[in-house]
Design an enzyme around this catalytic site. Structure first.
Site, short mmCIF file in Angstrom:
data_model
loop_
_atom_site.label_atom_id
_atom_site.label_comp_id
_atom_site.label_asym_id
_atom_site.label_seq_id
_atom_site.Cartn_x
_atom_site.Cartn_y
_atom_site.Cartn_z
CB SER A 126 -0.86 -0.03 1.26
OG SER A 126 -1.38 1.26 1.55
CE1 TYR A 150 -3.74 -2.47 5.53
CE2 TYR A 150 -2.83 -0.51 4.48
CZ TYR A 150 -3.46 -1.74 4.39
OH TYR A 150 -3.79 -2.24 3.15
#
Lengths: 328, 328
Positions: A126, A150
């Site tokens: 990501s 994350y």
């Protein structure tokens, strides 16, 4: 060949499974077996070859070992809990996103110790691996400095993927996805949710809320482009990658205002006027720190392709989710 | 205050313990308790306050919890197995360098859950987090892309340190050490061993072997500078660091030839001529890929200081290891 998709019940996972079932082959090789894995039993697409749906939690004892015992030739590892949940539940984020990924890689290594086996592994990372202060344009050698748990877990996944590949335990390639827009489904609580809802809802004749200024710039690709990235990654000869196994994917750098103008061009004033401005300081503050643009040279040179306008992104949504229809 | 050094039996750990015992205070606060920890019981320096030596393996069940139960105010985490061993023993490298570090951070988080506690944690990372292709000079925003398992484990430690700090579980600062030269002791099997031995051995009247070309450039600091980095990091207000908690330390970019010329200036031809050229392709290939120079702007602005010439590095060795004496 045997293809396994871990995270097959997610939005991208479902689309990837459907694409693989539809094309029946990848990289010139027929798909003889398609296995979908997720924390809940995923729906399987129609597939002429053998298909199997498995419910499994990678981070549970022995789960990864059981999964890889069937020695798939190609594994897509898309499974993760999302940014918001990884932030609100620290332990769960590390358990699923870090320990789960490592458990998969370890299980592959140990299975390969029994008898030679080096599967291709496509890992979704990501743009959350990057954090402020950011340059105008993020290039392929910019530091991984995430500002969320994350992003930290994804960056660790990238590092493990590279080391396990270098060691010859697996043949890994990671792809850093832009913010995927237009997501089908309903608005959710993610700070990024409005990027999709300001297009998706009006395209279905429903109102939507815009919490930020139209000048906000961000980095986008469609779900269709994301599936294209995954398929291209699976087919790519990783010999050209060198040791840096994860690539920032190409995308579209555009403002929210440009997205709305594209909506107006395609679906008219009536659609665009369904967007209500309701500034939300909290959301604006979060998204202001996100990457705005990438110089994704490596991925572009390797043939990865994304949309180059919001018109394309909206047309992809209309074709893939609305059967080509605009609201009356 | 209570200071704990994990990795206290290593070369830097011993010197750090001695420095702390000698100065008796850090950051203006008296050290009331000094705890040395290593896989073997470390030697403790003379120390007027309370001193304790503990043998513990961070990666063993419950070991980290037991260590942090005494809630030190300042923890130096230097413990690691070295690059060569992490490469030859994959599982041990990950167990000690990655799981051990995570176990420490997790134990701190859980101890802090019982009752508020946020210790300062100084973590030693390495320039091995960087890998080819490298720019001439590596700046503070260059990508972490290690080419060894050791470098991977250190990069993961950096990421965890940043996330645990951001969350407020600990107050972390990481320092990426240059290659430490002149290491006291004996030559070892590390590919980098010759950097020290070509100076250390002749300074004691002994022969040494140079396996690479004199034109090889690399990045150096003395053991004295390394201890200085650690003490400065412990005293630094981390509020100035932002989210990027690990810094490339300043150092000296110099060629092997420059090191030998400094040796010749300080100890004469007789010392310099004790170096025998025995080119070793394997060693040359390994070290050719190592970083040659850093633009360590952030660390320099924050007051970290290293030597600026090989003369200084050699003088530090003569003073600290040879009681100021050159060979007769």
């Amino acid at each position: 060949m045997h293809v396994m998709i871990i995270g097959a019940a997610g939005m991208i996972g479902r689309k990837l499974m459907a694409a693989l079932a539809r094309q029946g082959a990848i990289g010139g090789q027929a798909i003889g077996r398609l296995t979908g894995v997720d924390i809940v039993t995923p729906d399987m697409p129609d597939f002429s070859g053998g298909g199997e749906a498995i419910a499994a939690d990678l981070s549970a004892d022995g789960a990864a070992e059981r999964l890889v015992a069937s020695r798939p030739d190609l594994i897509f590892h898309l499974a993760a809990i999302v940014s918001g949940e990884a932030e609100s539940d620290f332990e769960k984020g590390y358990r699923i996103n870090m320990d789960g990924t490592r458990a998969l890689f370890e299980a592959i290594r140990r299975e390969g110790e029994k008898r030679a086996w080096c599967p291709k592994v496509v890992f979704t990372s990501s743009i959350a691996v990057f954090g402020e202060p950011l340059p105008e344009e993020i290039d392929d050698t910019f530091v991984l400095a995430p500002l969320t748990s994350y992003g930290t877990q994804k960056a660790i996944g990238e590092l493990l993927l590279a080391d396990y590949s270098r060691r010859g335990f697996l043949d890994g390639i990671g792809i850093r996805l832009p913010t995927i827009t237009v997501r089908p489904g309903k608005p959710n609580l993610a700070a990024s949710s409005f990027f999709s809802s300001i297009l998706r809802e009006p395209l279905s004749g429903k109102p939507a809320i815009l919490p930020v200024d139209e000048s906000l710039r961000h980095w986008f690709a469609s779900p269709r482009a994301a599936v294209g990235f995954l398929l291209h990654a699976a087919e790519l000869d990783t010999g050209t990658l060198g040791a840096r196994r994860t690539l920032s994917m190409p995308g579209l750098s555009a403002t929210v205002g440009e997205a709305i103008e594209a909506l107006r061009r395609i679906a008219g004033d009536r659609a665009a006027d369904l967007i209500r401005r309701e500034p939300d300081e909290a959301v604006a503050r979060i998204v202001a720190s996100w990457p705005k643009k990438f110089a994704a040279h490596r991925a572009t040179e390797l043939g990865f392709r994304a949309e180059t306008s919001f018109d394309e992104i909206i047309h992809a949504h209309i074709e893939d989710e609305l059967d080509g229809n605009l609201p009356a």
